[in-house]
Design a protein around this motif. Structure first.
Motif, PDB file in Angstrom:
ATOM      1  N   ASN A 123      -6.957   0.889  -0.740  1.00 16.42           N
ATOM      2  CA  ASN A 123      -7.151  -0.128  -1.590  1.00 16.42           C
ATOM      3  C   ASN A 123      -7.381   0.695  -2.973  1.00 16.42           C
ATOM      4  OD1 ASN A 123      -7.558  -2.470  -0.117  1.00 16.42           O
ATOM      5  ND2 ASN A 123      -9.560  -1.867   0.422  1.00 16.42           N
ATOM      6  N   ASP A 124      -7.734   1.818  -3.013  1.00 20.29           N
ATOM      7  CA  ASP A 124      -7.900   2.578  -4.231  1.00 20.29           C
ATOM      8  C   ASP A 124      -6.537   2.746  -4.960  1.00 20.29           C
ATOM      9  OD1 ASP A 124     -10.476   2.599  -4.333  1.00 20.29           O
ATOM     10  OD2 ASP A 124     -10.723   4.159  -3.074  1.00 20.29           O
ATOM     11  N   PHE A 125      -5.551   3.170  -4.265  1.00 23.11           N
ATOM     12  CA  PHE A 125      -4.139   3.619  -4.554  1.00 23.11           C
ATOM     13  C   PHE A 125      -3.535   2.463  -5.553  1.00 23.11           C
ATOM     14  CE2 PHE A 125      -3.779   6.672  -1.204  1.00 23.11           C
ATOM     15  CZ  PHE A 125      -3.430   7.810  -2.011  1.00 23.11           C
ATOM     16  N   MET A 126      -3.761   1.017  -5.289  1.00 21.40           N
ATOM     17  CA  MET A 126      -2.838   0.175  -5.770  1.00 21.40           C
ATOM     18  C   MET A 126      -3.921  -0.152  -7.174  1.00 21.40           C
ATOM     19  SD  MET A 126      -1.644  -3.585  -4.364  1.00 21.40           S
ATOM     20  CE  MET A 126      -1.772  -2.817  -2.711  1.00 21.40           C
ATOM     21  N   HIS A 154       0.831  -1.209   0.010  1.00 22.84           N
ATOM     22  CA  HIS A 154       0.043   0.138  -0.144  1.00 22.84           C
ATOM     23  C   HIS A 154       0.905   1.246   0.108  1.00 22.84           C
ATOM     24  CE1 HIS A 154      -3.453  -2.502   1.767  1.00 22.84           C
ATOM     25  NE2 HIS A 154      -4.007  -1.760   0.452  1.00 22.84           N
ATOM     26  N   ALA A 155       1.945   1.280   0.878  1.00 21.27           N
ATOM     27  CA  ALA A 155       2.904   2.279   0.815  1.00 21.27           C
ATOM     28  C   ALA A 155       3.361   2.485  -0.473  1.00 21.27           C
ATOM     29  CB  ALA A 155       3.785   2.411   2.181  1.00 21.27           C
ATOM     30  N   ILE A 156       3.972   1.697  -1.081  1.00 23.51           N
ATOM     31  CA  ILE A 156       4.636   1.820  -2.590  1.00 23.51           C
ATOM     32  C   ILE A 156       3.672   2.311  -3.460  1.00 23.51           C
ATOM     33  CG2 ILE A 156       6.049   0.721  -4.081  1.00 23.51           C
ATOM     34  CD1 ILE A 156       7.460   1.437  -1.325  1.00 23.51           C
ATOM     35  N   LEU A 187      -4.627  -8.725  -6.687  1.00 28.72           N
ATOM     36  CA  LEU A 187      -4.198  -7.327  -6.687  1.00 28.72           C
ATOM     37  C   LEU A 187      -2.954  -6.711  -6.769  1.00 28.72           C
ATOM     38  CD1 LEU A 187      -5.221  -4.213  -7.708  1.00 28.72           C
ATOM     39  CD2 LEU A 187      -5.920  -4.111  -5.174  1.00 28.72           C
ATOM     40  N   GLN A 188      -2.386  -7.244  -5.500  1.00 27.66           N
ATOM     41  CA  GLN A 188      -0.684  -7.248  -5.251  1.00 27.66           C
ATOM     42  C   GLN A 188       0.013  -8.001  -6.271  1.00 27.66           C
ATOM     43  OE1 GLN A 188      -1.070  -8.822  -1.509  1.00 27.66           O
ATOM     44  NE2 GLN A 188      -1.155  -6.949  -0.319  1.00 27.66           N
TER      45      GLN A 188
END
Length: 637
Positions: free
Chosen positions: A202-205, A101-103, A240-241
C-alpha cells in the motif's frame, strides 16, 4: 473456454487484420479516437479481446508507441493473459503490463534509484508484524479482519484517527474490536513499519501519489515513460488507485478504460463504484462505448442475471448472442443438508453428461458454506480443485510471488515457519512450506517470487488437475464454466446479513449478477427453507417461482449407450471428431480433445484456423487446425 471473438494468428501483423472477427461495437471501441475512451463492457462481451486489440491496433496503425504503452490490471492472472494474447501479434516492442501495485512499485523503485537512495525493504508477512501490535486474545479472532480494515483505510486515503468513523459510515467491514482499539492497533502498525524501516505494498502507491504532488520532475518522468494508458476492470478502482492514475495522466490524456459498473463488487475492499461514472471528468469529455453483446452465456442465464439487478432497481444493457439453451433451474431445499445432497447429485449428473470435472463449479456467497460443500463432494469421490483456492490462499500466494529475490523468499518462509504463530493448516503456513521446498530444489541460480509462482503452478502438487471448483462469488469473478450451481441464494446470505445500507445491498445484487454470469451453458440456483436451524427462504433477488424439479438417478448404462449412439448419429461432426481423436490417442496415448471442445467445435462450425484457435487455443490450432477443418468438412458432406 472463451466465447469472445477469435484472435488473429501470429502471421497477422496489420492494423486491419486486428479487427477481424469483431462485432460492430467491439470494432468501434478498438478504433475509437485517441483521447479518453470509456468502454462499458458487460459480462461475456469480450473485454479482454477489445483491450488487447486496442493496444495492437494502435501500435500497428502508428498512433501509439508500444514502448510507451501501459496496461493496468487488477490481478496478475489478467496481466499474464494480456501478455499472452498480445504476443500473438508479434509487435515491434512490448508494452508495460501489471497491477496497480506492481506499476507503483516499479515507478517508486526507479525514482529512488535515480536519486541514489536505497530501495525499501518490503514486509513479506504483514500478519506477523501486526501480531506484535495486538494482545494474545486479539490475535485469535481478528488479525486478518484488522488487516482488511487497514487496507480499506489505505484505499480510501484515511489515517488511523479518521479510519473508524469512515468505516462505520459505509458499513464496509465488521471489525471485531472496539473503534478505539482498532485505531490504536492501526497507528501502532504504521509506527512499527517506520521503526523497522519496512513498507508494505500500500505504501508504494501512497508514496508515488504524495511525492508526485511535490516533485514536478517525477510527474514529468512518469508521463514521458507512460504515454498511452489502458485500465482493465476500471469499475473496481478505489480512491488511492484513482489518484495514482491521475498522476500518470497529462493535461490531454491518452486513456482507454474498460469496465462494467454492474460487476463492481469490491466496496468492502475500498473500491468506489461512483468513480467509474465520473471518469470522463479526468481531462474533459470522453468517448463512451457500450458492449452489450454477451458471447458467453445463453439467453436464459443472461435474463436471470439481469432480473437480479432489476429487483434492486439496477439495469444492465446485456443481450446474449447465443442460441437458446436450458432453462435456469431454481431449486428449493428443506435445509442445508438436503441442499448439499442435491448439489452432489447435480454435479454427478453434470459430469455424466460428458463434461469434465473442471467444466463444473459451485459458487457460494461465503467461504464457510463452500467448505461444507467441498467436504461433501470429496466424501463421495468427486475431485475438488478448489480446496486451496479461497481468499486466504490467494493472499498468501500473492505475498510470496511479490518477493524480489532469494533472500526475500527465504525471509518470507522463515517469518511464518519458524515463529510458531501459525497452524499447519493455515494457507500462510502451507504456502511457506512450498516456498521452502522451491528454494531447496533450486539452490543455485536466480530465483524470485515470479519464478516461485511459475513453479507452484506447473510443478507443485497443489490441486487436482481436473476437479470441480468450489469458490466464493468474489473469487469466481473473471472466471467461467459450462455448468454452475449457485448455492445458498437465500435470505441472510444473498443479500448477506451484514449488508444493511442501500449501497451494500446494491453491491449484493451485483454479486448475484456476477455469480450467475459465470455459467455459460447451464445454471442451477439453490436455496433452503432452513439453515443452521434458522428460517431462510429464497433471496429477494430471485423470481417468485421455482421449477421444483428434482434430479433423477442416472439412467442404466444400457440406456446411456443407446442415447450416446443416437447423439452420434444425429451429429456426424461429433462422431468424426471423436474418431479423429481416437486415432491421435493411439499415437500419443491420450485423446487430444475434450468432449466439451468437440461439442463446441460442432456447434460453432469454425471455417478458419483462427476460429478454431478461439475454441482450443493457438498452439493446438496451429498444429492441428487444418486437419480439424478437413475432418469437419468431410463430416458435413
Amino acid at each position: 473456454m472463451r466465447f469472445d471473438q477469435p484472435s488473429p494468428s501470429s502471421s497477422s501483423h496489420t492494423a486491419d487484420s486486428v479487427l477481424a472477427g469483431l462485432d460492430a461495437d467491439q470494432r468501434a471501441a478498438v478504433t475509437a479516437p485517441v483521447g479518453i475512451v470509456v468502454v462499458r463492457a458487460g459480462a461475456g462481451s469480450g473485454k479482454t479481446t477489445v483491450l488487447t486489440r486496442r493496444i495492437a491496433w494502435r501500435a500497428l496503425s502508428d498512433t501509439a508507441d508500444i514502448e510507451r504503452t501501459l496496461a493496468i490490471t487488477f490481478t496478475r492472472q489478467a496481466a499474464t493473459e494480456m501478455r499472452s494474447r498480445l504476443a500473438s501479434f508479434d509487435l515491434d516492442g512490448r508494452p508495460a503490463i501489471g497491477t496497480f501495485h506492481a506499476i507503483a512499485r516499479r515507478v517508486m523503485m526507479q525514482y529512488l534509484e535515480d536519486r541514489g537512495k536505497r530501495a525499501p525493504v518490503i514486509v513479506n508477512n504483514r500478519a506477523s508484524l501486526i501480531n506484535q501490535c495486538m494482545t494474545v486474545d486479539e490475535r485469535k479472532i481478528s488479525v486478518f479482519d484488522v488487516l482488511s480494515g487497514i487496507d480499506w483505510a489505505h484505499a480510501r486515503m484515511v489515517n488511523p484517527t479518521t479510519a473508524v468513523e469512515a468505516l462505520q459510515a459505509v458499513d464496509a467491514i465488521q471489525l471485531p474490536l472496539s473503534s478505539g482499539r482498532f485505531a490504536e492497533i492501526f497507528a501502532a502498525y504504521e509506527q512499527l513499519k517506520k521503526k523497522r524501516g519496512v513498507i508494505d505494498l500500500n505504501d508504494f502507491m501512497t508514496a508515488v501519489v504524495n511525492d508526485a504532488a511535490k516533485d514536478q520532475r517525477l510527474r514529468e518522468s512518469i508521463r514521458f515513460q507512460y504515454r498511452h494508458i489502458s485500465v482493465d476492470e476500471a469499475q473496481d478502482m478505489n480512491p488511492l488507485q484513482y489518484e495514482f492514475l491521475k498522476v500518470l495522466l497529462p493535461a490531454s490524456p491518452d486513456l482507454f478504460l474498460v469496465g462494467d459498473p454492474n460487476q463492481a463488487i469490491y466496496g468492502f475492499n475500498g473500491a468506489d463504484k461512483t468513480l467509474f461514472d465520473t471518469l470522463p471528468s479526468i481531462g474533459g469529455g470522453a468517448h463512451v462505448i457500450s458492449l452489450p453483446s454477451n458471447y458467453r452465456c445463453t439467453p436464459e442465464i443472461v435474463n436471470m442475471a439481469v432480473s437480479a439487478l432489476a429487483r434492486d432497481g439496477q439495469t444492465a444493457d446485456a443481450v446474449s448472442r447465443r442460441a437458446n439453451g436450458a432453462p435456469v433451474r431454481l431449486e428449493r431445499q428443506a435445509d442445508d443438508s438436503k441442499e448439499r445432497d442435491f448439489i452432489t447429485k447435480a454435479v454427478l449428473r453434470a459430469h455424466g453428461s460428458h463434461r469434465a470435472w473442471s467444466d463444473i463449479a459451485v459458487l457460494t456467497r461465503i467461504n464457510a458454506h463452500a467448505d461444507a460443500i467441498r467436504e461433501d463432494l470429496a466424501r463421495v469421490g468427486i475431485p475438488v480443485r478448489s480446496s486451496r483456492r479461497g481468499g486466504e490462499w490467494g493472499r498468501a500466494v500473492s505475498a510470496a510471488t511479490e518477493c524480489t529475490g532469494r533472500d526475500e523468499l527465504t525471509a518470507f518462509a522463515a517469518d511464518i515457519l519458524d515463529t510458531g504463530d501459525y497452524n499447519t493448516d493455515d494457507p500462510d503456513y502451507v504456502v511457506a512450506k512450498y516456498v521452502r521446498d522451491f528454494l531447496d530444489n533450486n539452490r543455485s541460480g536466480m530465483v524470485d517470487g515470479r519464478s516461485f509462482g511459475t513453479w507452484l503452478t506447473t510443478s507443485a502438487d497443489v490441486a487436482e488437475s481436473d476437479g470441480v471448483e468450489v469458490l466464493s462469488f468474489h473469487a469466481a469473478k473473471g472466471r467461467e464454466w459450462s455448468y454452475v450451481v449457485v448455492a445458498g441464494a437465500e435470505k441472510g446470505l444473498l443479500p448477506f446479513s451484514r449488508a444493511r445500507t442501500a449501497a451494500a445491498k446494491s453491491e449484493e445484487a451485483r454479486l448475484a449478477y456476477v455469480a450467475f454470469t459465470r455459467a455459460a451453458d447451464e445454471l442451477v440456483i439453490t436455496w433452503t427453507d432452513k439453515r443452521n436451524n434458522r428460517s431462510t427462504g429464497p433471496s429477494p433477488l430471485l423470481p417468485s417461482y421455482t421449477t421444483a424439479q428434482r434430479i433423477a438417478d442416472a439412467p442404466p448404462e444400457a440406456f446411456r449407450r443407446v442415447a450416446t449412439a443416437a447423439r452420434k448419429k444425429e451429429d456426424p461432426v461429433v462422431g468424426q471428431l471423436k474418431l479423429w481423436g481416437v486415432r491421435k490417442a493411439a499415437i500419443s496415448g491420450s485423446h487430444p480433445l475434450t468432449d466439451r471442445q468437440i461439442k463446441e467445435l460442432a456447434r460453432r462450425k469454425p471455417i478458419t484456423v483462427q476460429q478454431i484457435a478461439d475454441i482450443i487455443g493457438d498452439i493446438f490450432a496451429s498444429r492441428f487446425g487444418e486437419e480439424l477443418l478437413a475432418v469437419m468438412g468431410t463430416a458435413a458432406e
